[in-house]
Design an enzyme around this catalytic site. Structure first.
Site, mmCIF file in Angstrom:
data_model
loop_
_atom_site.group_PDB
_atom_site.id
_atom_site.type_symbol
_atom_site.label_atom_id
_atom_site.label_comp_id
_atom_site.label_asym_id
_atom_site.label_seq_id
_atom_site.Cartn_x
_atom_site.Cartn_y
_atom_site.Cartn_z
ATOM 1 N N SER A 178 106.480 -28.021 29.841
ATOM 2 C CA SER A 178 107.126 -27.030 30.722
ATOM 3 C C SER A 178 108.384 -26.374 29.955
ATOM 4 C CB SER A 178 107.084 -27.644 31.993
ATOM 5 O OG SER A 178 106.082 -28.100 32.533
HETATM 6 N N1 SAH Z 1 105.149 -31.846 32.766
HETATM 7 C C1 SAH Z 1 104.193 -31.555 31.708
HETATM 8 C C2 SAH Z 1 103.667 -30.180 32.020
HETATM 9 C C3 SAH Z 1 102.296 -30.278 31.588
HETATM 10 S S1 SAH Z 1 101.293 -28.685 31.922
HETATM 11 C C4 SAH Z 1 104.988 -31.607 30.345
HETATM 12 O O1 SAH Z 1 106.107 -31.455 30.561
HETATM 13 O O2 SAH Z 1 104.423 -31.830 29.362
HETATM 14 C C5 SAH Z 1 100.230 -29.344 33.274
HETATM 15 C C6 SAH Z 1 99.291 -30.628 32.946
HETATM 16 O O3 SAH Z 1 98.493 -30.684 34.016
HETATM 17 C C7 SAH Z 1 98.276 -30.368 32.040
HETATM 18 O O4 SAH Z 1 98.316 -31.306 30.960
HETATM 19 C C8 SAH Z 1 96.720 -30.006 32.830
HETATM 20 O O5 SAH Z 1 95.876 -30.800 32.016
HETATM 21 C C9 SAH Z 1 97.311 -31.124 33.738
HETATM 22 N N2 SAH Z 1 96.401 -30.958 35.067
HETATM 23 C C10 SAH Z 1 95.879 -29.741 35.572
HETATM 24 N N3 SAH Z 1 94.984 -30.017 36.727
HETATM 25 C C11 SAH Z 1 95.070 -31.398 37.060
HETATM 26 C C12 SAH Z 1 94.690 -32.370 37.861
HETATM 27 N N4 SAH Z 1 93.936 -31.864 38.964
HETATM 28 N N5 SAH Z 1 95.114 -33.621 37.925
HETATM 29 C C13 SAH Z 1 96.189 -34.124 36.766
HETATM 30 N N6 SAH Z 1 96.314 -33.194 35.977
HETATM 31 C C14 SAH Z 1 96.120 -32.007 35.796
#
Ligand code: SAH
Length: 209
Positions: free
Chosen positions: A48
């Site tokens: 993010s």
């Molecule tokens: N806060 C993280 C953001 C990652 S992007 C960072 O700073 O790196 C969002 C993440 O949510 C992705 O890795 C995706 O695989 C995950 N995601 C999407 N749907 C999900 C779900 N139902 N349960 C858990 N994770 C999920």
């Protein structure tokens, strides 16, 4: 190091100084680590934008020892920030942090790097839309992927006076960040502005089958 559009709480600022974003992105992108932008982390997912993480974490008003649930571990960057702001003396950093990721490869990479950096949050692979009932109630819940609505499970697993922050997408995939607080069992919704997150994929929302 970070220059934000608005001043942040000292504890949140301190956490951002502590956590080196370079550690959470692919080596080839190291030169972009300090840009206030989302970056690809593999599997079609992104780390993010730091400013968005900052305003989300700040809105949760976290204190040392607060129990927090994160949906979407991704790279583990935001997880590390959460470990910093909830850290208590004489406890491993991350003891009260819970984070769920649906992509096993991302989850295990995040776990390795978090451990290397001295963070020991509770991590789980699975559908974050179900929450983490065994560990509830949570003082705060932070959702890092956009679903079409709030999961009922999150609401049930949020403690009284708890705070939940989540991007919610409408049918045109316009996304707004919502801060939801629970007071006397009632929800108060605050719109924190337009955002852009990867989709929250869950059988609960029919976004994955
Ligand atoms: N806060 C993280 C953001 C990652 S992007 C960072 O700073 O790196 C969002 C993440 O949510 C992705 O890795 C995706 O695989 C995950 N995601 C999407 N749907 C999900 C779900 N139902 N349960 C858990 N994770 C999920």
């Amino acid at each position: 190091m970070w220059k934000w559009q608005k001043q942040l709480a000292p504890a949140v600022n301190a956490a951002f100084q502590q956590v080196d974003r370079t550690q959470f992105i692919p080596e080839a992108l190291a030169q972009y680590a300090k840009l206030d932008e989302p970056l690809p982390i593999g599997e079609g997912q992104t780390i993010s934008q730091p400013y968005v993480v900052a305003i989300m974490v700040e809105a949760l008003n976290l204190k040392p020892g607060h129990k927090v649930l994160e949906i979407g571990t991704g790279s583990g960057y935001e997880t590390a920030i959460l470990c910093e702001v909830t850290a208590q003396p004489d406890q491993p950093k991350g003891a009260t942090v819970y984070s769920i990721e649906r992509i096993a490869d991302l989850a295990s990479q995040a776990e390795n790097r978090l451990h290397q950096l001295g963070y020991f949050p509770n991590l789980k692979i699975g559908d974050g839309a179900q929450g983490w009932p065994e560990a509830a109630p949570f003082d705060a819940i932070i959702v890092s992927a956009a679903g079409p609505k709030l999961s009922e499970h999150w609401w049930q697993q949020l403690a009284e006076n708890g705070r939940l922050i989540a991007p919610i997408a409408d049918r045109k995939d316009e996304q707004f960040l919502w801060l939801i607080t629970k007071q006397d069992g009632e929800a108060e919704w605050n719109n924190m502005g337009e955002v852009r997150f990867v989709p929250l994929l869950s059988s609960l929302f029919d976004t994955v089958h």
